[in-house]
Every structure is written in structure tokens, then in C-alpha cells.
Design an enzyme around this catalytic site. Structure first.
Site, PDB file in Angstrom:
ATOM      1  CG  HIS A  19      -0.900  -8.504  -0.039  1.00  0.00           C
ATOM      2  ND1 HIS A  19      -0.780  -7.179   0.220  1.00  0.00           N
ATOM      3  CD2 HIS A  19      -2.530  -8.706   0.003  1.00  0.00           C
ATOM      4  CE1 HIS A  19      -1.936  -6.478   0.215  1.00  0.00           C
ATOM      5  NE2 HIS A  19      -2.696  -7.405  -0.098  1.00  0.00           N
ATOM      6  CE1 TYR A  26      -2.953  -2.976   0.602  1.00  0.00           C
ATOM      7  CE2 TYR A  26      -3.645  -2.045   2.460  1.00  0.00           C
ATOM      8  CZ  TYR A  26      -3.711  -3.019   1.543  1.00  0.00           C
ATOM      9  OH  TYR A  26      -4.609  -4.048   1.903  1.00  0.00           O
TER      10      TYR A  26
END
Length: 269
Positions: A114, A55
Site C-alpha cells: 500500500h 479500509y
């Protein structure tokens, strides 16, 4: 409150995707707003903060770190994730150390893979994560976007510490996890964490929950979150204080079993 990794955690968390940038690209233009929003959510009883190294290329982690710095570390539960091209042993170690530095914390509560990467053996990645637990850099190990078969493999691969969570897409618009993954996770004692619990904004145009929302005196978004929280920790994202207030209110009520069945009927067809 629930318990995860020997900590009390709120039944709803806060997602941070696109706070401080997008896919590996930082954006510094609204840092103050995002820091304030994360801090505000914590004051409203939302102590699970979900982020990732991807992010904003790590900048989102920096914002989370600044937001949580004024709180007792034991009162905040931080989740972050290692990206799929960093799953080799040394890369996992390096990524976790860098994430902890950006977060400015001594430890990460829950560290997730992830996305799976079939080109790297799962055993190599999990071995590195177990080493991170031994070093005190992370407290618990989990995965994200793993289906049942991959989750079984991860559980079997872990030798020293348990896999405690799987973060998946789950909402009234995507009930597929209820068929197999959620029942399996429950049987294994794993926590399910739900991203995109409001269907990435679809709820704004939703009318199938209007009557149920009126019954509870809540918004349709609140009803949708209450549905998801029965089996998972939803992590909606918002930087607006009014929306955060709305999210926090969902901590205070539950749907009846009859309403849960009715919602499932309406969105399964």
C-alpha cells in the site's frame, strides 16, 4: 478491456475507500448500500474492484467479498493491499491470508504494497509476496505510491514473479506522473492504476472541460476519467447508481489525441 494477470479487466475500476469505514475503523451502518453498489458496478461492466486491509479495518474487504459472491470468480478482478506496518515477511503472509478470508475468495488477483516503508527491506516484503503466489493465495504482485526509483528497486528485487502494477494518485489535477513514472511503467510493461482520478471531488466545480464535455455529449467528470484511462486504470469511488452509470459510460468512448493534448495544456499551466 485490458489484460492484467492473464485476466480481462475493465478499463475503469471501482474504488472502495470509506465504504464500510475509514482508517482502520469499521462502520456497519450502510453495509447493504455499499454491497449493492459494488454488485451494481460489476453488472455495468466494471470488473476491477480495489480495496485494502486498512479500509475500515478490513470491513471493506468483507463488503467486497459479499458483493462479488454472486458472480463468477473468474469474471471479477480483486485488488487489495497490505499496509506499511505489515511488510515484514511473516506479517505479509498473515495479512494476505486474512484479506483472502475477509474477501471470502480462494485467491486475490493483485496484491499491492500500500505504501513503502523504508524501515523494512523491500526484498523481504517481495519475497513474502512471491511465496504467496507460490501458495496460490495471490496471483500477481504490485506496489502503490512508489516513485520511479522505488519502482526500479522493486523490479530488480523481484526474482520469481514480475511486478505488474503501480497504483498512484493521477488525475487532470495531478499530471506529475506523466513526466517520468507513466513513461517508465509503459516501457516496463507495467499497468498504472489511478486513485483519486477525479481530484477528490474537485471536478464538481470544474469549468475548464465544459466545451469538450459538450462536444462529446458527456459530463466533465466523464471527460476527466476518459483522460486518465488513456494511460491508466482509474478507480473512482461511488455508491450512487446514477454515478456508477456515469462512470460505466466512459468505457464506451475515447478522447481524440487533439483533445488529450488540449486538456493537458489547460491543466499543466
Amino acid at each position: 478491456m485490458k489484460e492484467l494477470c492473464e485476466k480481462k479487466v475493465s478499463e475503469i475500476g471501482l474504488g472502495t475507500w470509506r465504504m464500510g469505514g475509514g482508517f482502520w475503523t469499521p462502520d456497519y451502518s450502510n453495509d447493504g448500500k455499499f454491497i449493492e453498489a459494488i454488485s451494481y458496478a460489476i453488472t455495468k461492466g466494471i470488473n476491477v474492484i480495489d480495496t485494502a486491509e486498512m479500509y475500515g479495518g478490513g470491513h471493506t474487504e468483507e463488503l467486497v467479498g459479499k458483493a462479488v459472491s454472486s458472480f463468477n470468480r473468474d469474471d471479477v478482478f480483486i485488488i487489495t493491499k497490505v499496509w506499511s506496518n505489515h511488510l515484514k515477511y511473516d506479517d505479509v503472509i498473515k495479512s494476505a491470508v486474512n484479506s483472502a478470508k475477509r474477501l471470502n475468495v480462494k485467491y486475490i488477483d493483485l496484491y499491492l504494497i500500500h505504501w513503502p516503508n523504508p524501515s523494512v527491506k523491500l526484498s523481504e516484503t517481495i519475497s513474502a509476496m512471491e511465496e504467496l503466489v507460490d501458495k496460490g493465495i495471490i496471483r500477481c504482485i504490485g506496489v502503490s505510491n512508489f516513485d520511479v526509483e522505488l519502482l526500479k528497486e522493486a523490479i530488480a528485487t523481484a526474482k520469481k514473479y514480475e511486478i505488474v502494477a503501480d497504483e498512484i494518485e493521477y488525475s487532470i489535477y495531478n499530471l506529475s506522473p506523466e513526466r517520468d513514472l507513466i513513461p517508465f511503467a509503459k516501457k516496463q510493461g507495467l499497468e498504472v492504476i489511478a486513485y483519486s482520478p477525479l481530484g477528490q471531488g474537485q471536478i464538481k466545480a470544474e469549468d475548464r472541460l465544459a466545451d469538450i464535455a459538450r462536444k462529446y455529449g458527456k459530463s466533465q467528470a466523464q471527460v476527466a476519467l476518459a483522460y486518465v484511462k488513456k494511460d491508466a486504470i482509474p478507480i473512482p469511488k461511488s455508491e450512487d447508481k446514477k454515478h456508477i452509470d456515469e462512470i460505466a459510460e466512459v468505457l464506451k468512448f475515447d478522447l481524440t489525441d487533439d483533445d488529450i493534448r488540449e486538456i493537458r495544456r489547460r491543466f499543466s499551466s
